[in-house]
Design a protein around this motif. Structure first.
Motif, PDB file in Angstrom:
ATOM      1  N   PHE A 252      -3.261   2.847  13.581  1.00 41.13           N
ATOM      2  CA  PHE A 252      -4.321   3.170  14.546  1.00 41.13           C
ATOM      3  C   PHE A 252      -4.434   4.678  14.771  1.00 41.13           C
ATOM      4  O   PHE A 252      -5.533   5.216  14.884  1.00 41.13           O
ATOM      5  CB  PHE A 252      -4.064   2.437  15.867  1.00 41.13           C
ATOM      6  CG  PHE A 252      -4.331   0.972  15.769  1.00 41.13           C
ATOM      7  CD1 PHE A 252      -5.617   0.472  15.926  1.00 41.13           C
ATOM      8  CD2 PHE A 252      -3.314   0.077  15.503  1.00 41.13           C
ATOM      9  CE1 PHE A 252      -5.884  -0.882  15.830  1.00 41.13           C
ATOM     10  CE2 PHE A 252      -3.563  -1.289  15.399  1.00 41.13           C
ATOM     11  CZ  PHE A 252      -4.852  -1.764  15.561  1.00 41.13           C
ATOM     12  N   LYS A 253      -3.297   5.344  14.850  1.00 40.94           N
ATOM     13  CA  LYS A 253      -3.303   6.795  15.088  1.00 40.94           C
ATOM     14  C   LYS A 253      -4.051   7.524  13.973  1.00 40.94           C
ATOM     15  O   LYS A 253      -4.822   8.466  14.239  1.00 40.94           O
ATOM     16  CB  LYS A 253      -1.873   7.310  15.192  1.00 40.94           C
ATOM     17  CG  LYS A 253      -1.766   8.755  15.657  1.00 40.94           C
ATOM     18  CD  LYS A 253      -0.315   9.157  15.877  1.00 40.94           C
ATOM     19  CE  LYS A 253      -0.222  10.596  16.359  1.00 40.94           C
ATOM     20  NZ  LYS A 253       1.190  11.011  16.568  1.00 40.94           N
ATOM     21  N   ASP A 254      -3.845   7.086  12.742  1.00 39.74           N
ATOM     22  CA  ASP A 254      -4.499   7.743  11.599  1.00 39.74           C
ATOM     23  C   ASP A 254      -6.020   7.578  11.638  1.00 39.74           C
ATOM     24  O   ASP A 254      -6.745   8.352  11.009  1.00 39.74           O
ATOM     25  CB  ASP A 254      -3.956   7.171  10.281  1.00 39.74           C
ATOM     26  CG  ASP A 254      -2.536   7.642   9.976  1.00 39.74           C
ATOM     27  OD1 ASP A 254      -2.060   8.559  10.664  1.00 39.74           O
ATOM     28  OD2 ASP A 254      -1.913   7.072   9.055  1.00 39.74           O
ATOM     29  N   LEU A 255      -6.499   6.582  12.369  1.00 39.01           N
ATOM     30  CA  LEU A 255      -7.942   6.335  12.466  1.00 39.01           C
ATOM     31  C   LEU A 255      -8.552   6.965  13.722  1.00 39.01           C
ATOM     32  O   LEU A 255      -9.736   6.766  14.001  1.00 39.01           O
ATOM     33  CB  LEU A 255      -8.217   4.832  12.454  1.00 39.01           C
ATOM     34  CG  LEU A 255      -7.947   4.132  11.121  1.00 39.01           C
ATOM     35  CD1 LEU A 255      -8.012   2.622  11.282  1.00 39.01           C
ATOM     36  CD2 LEU A 255      -8.947   4.585  10.056  1.00 39.01           C
TER      37      LEU A 255
ATOM     38  N   GLN B 118       2.070  -4.501  -0.222  1.00 37.25           N
ATOM     39  CA  GLN B 118       0.720  -5.072  -0.323  1.00 37.25           C
ATOM     40  C   GLN B 118       0.194  -5.478   1.051  1.00 37.25           C
ATOM     41  O   GLN B 118      -0.981  -5.302   1.359  1.00 37.25           O
ATOM     42  CB  GLN B 118       0.736  -6.280  -1.265  1.00 37.25           C
ATOM     43  CG  GLN B 118       0.919  -5.917  -2.728  1.00 37.25           C
ATOM     44  CD  GLN B 118       0.942  -7.137  -3.633  1.00 37.25           C
ATOM     45  OE1 GLN B 118       0.862  -8.281  -3.176  1.00 37.25           O
ATOM     46  NE2 GLN B 118       1.081  -6.905  -4.928  1.00 37.25           N
ATOM     47  N   LYS B 119       1.090  -6.035   1.885  1.00 34.04           N
ATOM     48  CA  LYS B 119       0.699  -6.413   3.247  1.00 34.04           C
ATOM     49  C   LYS B 119       0.235  -5.192   4.019  1.00 34.04           C
ATOM     50  O   LYS B 119      -0.781  -5.209   4.704  1.00 34.04           O
ATOM     51  CB  LYS B 119       1.887  -7.051   3.981  1.00 34.04           C
ATOM     52  CG  LYS B 119       2.066  -8.527   3.743  1.00 34.04           C
ATOM     53  CD  LYS B 119       3.152  -9.054   4.667  1.00 34.04           C
ATOM     54  CE  LYS B 119       3.395 -10.526   4.414  1.00 34.04           C
ATOM     55  NZ  LYS B 119       4.450 -11.067   5.288  1.00 34.04           N
ATOM     56  N   ARG B 120       1.014  -4.097   3.923  1.00 30.58           N
ATOM     57  CA  ARG B 120       0.665  -2.884   4.660  1.00 30.58           C
ATOM     58  C   ARG B 120      -0.660  -2.310   4.173  1.00 30.58           C
ATOM     59  O   ARG B 120      -1.509  -1.933   4.974  1.00 30.58           O
ATOM     60  CB  ARG B 120       1.779  -1.844   4.526  1.00 30.58           C
ATOM     61  CG  ARG B 120       1.389  -0.507   5.156  1.00 30.58           C
ATOM     62  CD  ARG B 120       2.510   0.500   5.177  1.00 30.58           C
ATOM     63  NE  ARG B 120       1.973   1.820   5.500  1.00 30.58           N
ATOM     64  CZ  ARG B 120       1.586   2.202   6.696  1.00 30.58           C
ATOM     65  NH1 ARG B 120       1.641   1.356   7.713  1.00 30.58           N
ATOM     66  NH2 ARG B 120       1.115   3.417   6.916  1.00 30.58           N
ATOM     67  N   ASN B 121      -0.845  -2.226   2.846  1.00 29.28           N
ATOM     68  CA  ASN B 121      -2.087  -1.677   2.313  1.00 29.28           C
ATOM     69  C   ASN B 121      -3.294  -2.508   2.745  1.00 29.28           C
ATOM     70  O   ASN B 121      -4.338  -1.967   3.097  1.00 29.28           O
ATOM     71  CB  ASN B 121      -2.012  -1.613   0.780  1.00 29.28           C
ATOM     72  CG  ASN B 121      -1.041  -0.548   0.301  1.00 29.28           C
ATOM     73  OD1 ASN B 121      -0.724   0.379   1.034  1.00 29.28           O
ATOM     74  ND2 ASN B 121      -0.551  -0.693  -0.924  1.00 29.28           N
TER      75      ASN B 121
ATOM     76  N   LYS C 109      -3.479  -4.395   5.436  1.00 29.55           N
ATOM     77  CA  LYS C 109      -3.664  -4.217   6.877  1.00 29.55           C
ATOM     78  C   LYS C 109      -4.368  -2.890   7.162  1.00 29.55           C
ATOM     79  O   LYS C 109      -5.323  -2.839   7.949  1.00 29.55           O
ATOM     80  CB  LYS C 109      -2.299  -4.265   7.582  1.00 29.55           C
ATOM     81  CG  LYS C 109      -2.390  -4.288   9.091  1.00 29.55           C
ATOM     82  CD  LYS C 109      -1.003  -4.249   9.746  1.00 29.55           C
ATOM     83  CE  LYS C 109      -0.315  -5.566   9.660  1.00 29.55           C
ATOM     84  NZ  LYS C 109       0.957  -5.569  10.449  1.00 29.55           N
ATOM     85  N   CYS C 110      -3.913  -1.818   6.516  1.00 33.20           N
ATOM     86  CA  CYS C 110      -4.523  -0.490   6.712  1.00 33.20           C
ATOM     87  C   CYS C 110      -6.002  -0.505   6.320  1.00 33.20           C
ATOM     88  O   CYS C 110      -6.854  -0.011   7.065  1.00 33.20           O
ATOM     89  CB  CYS C 110      -3.802   0.561   5.879  1.00 33.20           C
ATOM     90  SG  CYS C 110      -2.132   0.954   6.430  1.00 33.20           S
TER      91      CYS C 110
END
Length: 348
Positions: free
Chosen positions: A130-133, A86-89, A91-92
């Protein structure tokens, strides 16, 4: 999720200080300081169903080669969820929403790129966000990315025992040598600090901040009793001085200066120990020594300072490298200029 500007100081500070180890570079006061310099700032809140889940102080940096939007040591994303996925989702999603908002803002402000220096631990997971964005590594870093921290919750005796033996002995010798350590919260005392700060910059080959910059920074934090100057004198001669900020649960070793050829006198060791004691009095839990040199770069300009800082004990925390998102072709001129400066100053 949506982005809204926050204009209430207490609301901003309450969110930041509810998070673990919030950096002063995202504080209300850092924004106020940049406004005093004439910079345009944006205090952005990230909201999920009207609940604040993130905050980002954004500074518009004007430059002839191409202006940009800069987020120093942010954004700050809520750590309340105990479930890792949940934290990762969260944050993303927060970074995606913020990035899209900043793209539009950059166009309105005629900026050619976004730069984010996250206060996030360096990990493949965080880098991938960040890379994915579409972000890429910046050619330089504007804020320390390899930091040295000391847990100051133990007793003073325990902290001393965790230091390098030489450092501990030099602190004790400092008391015997009758070194005077003077603490000040008076912005006018920046004049005295600046005299040796300029000499230090020339000797160590770094670009110093202007006196106006340092005075305005000090004055803003002094209004909230979150800053101190420490001076070390021996036989009434000023030998070293440092500028410390105390924010949240951390004391930050922010700016320092010293005269050459004072290694036989234990001024800097006793000065820093007194600052650590001050941080404990202010109920700080971490003393942040700020930046250190990478291990694999023996010729890095910070190597000597790194050896000095590590002598006090502590641990290393690696942060994500500054991330850039180019918006137009002007970015590449900026990239070339900053790359040249990095190489010239010996940071490669």
């Amino acid at each position: 999720m949506l982005i809204k500007e926050i204009k209430n100081k207490d609301y901003w500070e309450n969110f930041l200080l509810s998070q673990p180890e919030p950096p002063f570079l995202q504080s209300w006061y850092w924004g106020k300081f940049h406004k005093s310099l004439g910079d345009k700032i944006f205090r952005l809140g990230i909201f999920d169903n009207e609940e604040i889940v993130g905050a980002a102080l954004i500074i518009r940096v004007l430059a002839r080669r191409g202006s940009f939007l800069f987020c120093p040591y942010g954004p700050i994303i809520s750590q309340e969820s105990k479930v890792k996925s949940q934290k990762r989702n969260s944050k993303c999603k927060s970074i995606e929403i913020l990035t899209n908002y900043l793209k539009d803002l950059a166009r309105k402000e005629k900026c050619c790129f976004l730069r984010i220096s996250p206060n996030w631990e360096r990990s493949e997971e965080n880098i991938k966000i960040f890379k994915d964005l579409g972000f890429r590594d910046a050619p330089i870093h504007l804020k320390p990315e390899i930091t040295w921290l000391l847990d100051i919750r133990p007793s003073e005796d325990e902290i001393l025992m965790g230091m390098r033996k030489t450092t501990r002995n030099l602190i004790r010798r400092g008391y015997k040598e009758d070194i005077q350590i003077i603490k000040s919260e008076n912005p006018d005392d920046l004049d005295e600090f600046y005299k040796i700060y300029q000499k230090t910059a020339k000797r160590q080959n770094f670009v110093p901040f202007s006196k106006e910059y340092l005075k305005k920074e000090f004055s803003v934090f002094a209004e909230e009793k979150k800053v101190s100057l420490f001076f070390a004198k021996h036989k009434d001669k000023l030998l070293a001085a440092s500028f410390f900020i105390f924010y949240g649960r951390q004391g930050f070793y922010h700016h320092s200066a010293s005269l050459p050829n004072t290694s036989k006198i234990s001024t800097s060791y006793l000065l820093l120990w007194k600052a650590i004691q001050e941080a404990k009095k202010r109920n700080c839990e971490i003393f942040n020594f700020w930046g250190i040199a990478p291990k694999n770069k023996p010729k890095h300009p910070w190597q000597g300072l790194t050896f000095f800082k590590k002598g006090f004990g502590g641990y290393q925390k690696d942060l994500i490298h500054a991330q850039d998102l180019p918006m137009d072709r002007r970015y590449w001129l900026n990239w070339m200029v900053e790359t040249f400066r990095r190489i010239k100053r010996g940071y490669s």
